[in-house]
Design a protein around this motif. Sequence first.
Motif, PDB file in Angstrom:
ATOM      1  N   UNK A   1       0.853  -1.181   0.000  1.00  9.07           N
ATOM      2  CA  UNK A   1       0.000   0.000   0.000  1.00  9.07           C
ATOM      3  C   UNK A   1       0.891   1.233   0.000  1.00  9.07           C
ATOM      4  N   UNK A   2       0.433   2.298  -0.645  1.00  8.08           N
ATOM      5  CA  UNK A   2       1.218   3.525  -0.712  1.00  8.08           C
ATOM      6  C   UNK A   2       1.525   4.048   0.690  1.00  8.08           C
ATOM      7  N   UNK A   3       2.748   4.519   0.874  1.00  4.85           N
ATOM      8  CA  UNK A   3       3.198   4.967   2.197  1.00  4.85           C
ATOM      9  C   UNK A   3       2.389   6.177   2.677  1.00  4.85           C
ATOM     10  N   UNK A   4       1.892   7.002   1.761  1.00  3.33           N
ATOM     11  CA  UNK A   4       1.090   8.160   2.158  1.00  3.33           C
ATOM     12  C   UNK A   4      -0.218   7.724   2.812  1.00  3.33           C
ATOM     13  N   UNK A   5      -0.825   6.663   2.290  1.00  4.02           N
ATOM     14  CA  UNK A   5      -2.062   6.162   2.893  1.00  4.02           C
ATOM     15  C   UNK A   5      -1.808   5.564   4.268  1.00  4.02           C
TER      16      UNK A   5
END
Length: 89
Positions: free
Chosen positions: A57-61
Motif C-alpha cells: 500500500x502507498x506509504x502516504x495512505x
Amino acid sequence: MLGLIRIGAYLLSGFTIWHFFDGSGIDGTSLVQRLALDSAHGMIFGVCAGVSQYTGVDVSLIRFAWALSCLYRGLGIILYILAFIIMPA
C-alpha cells in the motif's frame, strides 16, 4: 465521526493480521516478505515505510491512517512506539 475512525482502525488491524498469517504458497514455500523497519525511506523511524513495503500500500495512505489513529485517544502514538520496538531493523 469517532465511529468511522474506530471502524477504520478495526479494518486496518484486521487487514494487517490477515497479511501476517496468509503467507503459504501452493507447494508450502513462504511467499510473504518479512515485516521490518525501512529507515532509508522512513520519515521518523521507518515504521510506516516498512508497513508500506510489506503490504504494498502507498506509504502516504499508511501515514494518513496512522495520523487518524493518533487522533483517537493517542492510540496511534502508542502503536507506533510498540511497532518500532517490535519490528526488526
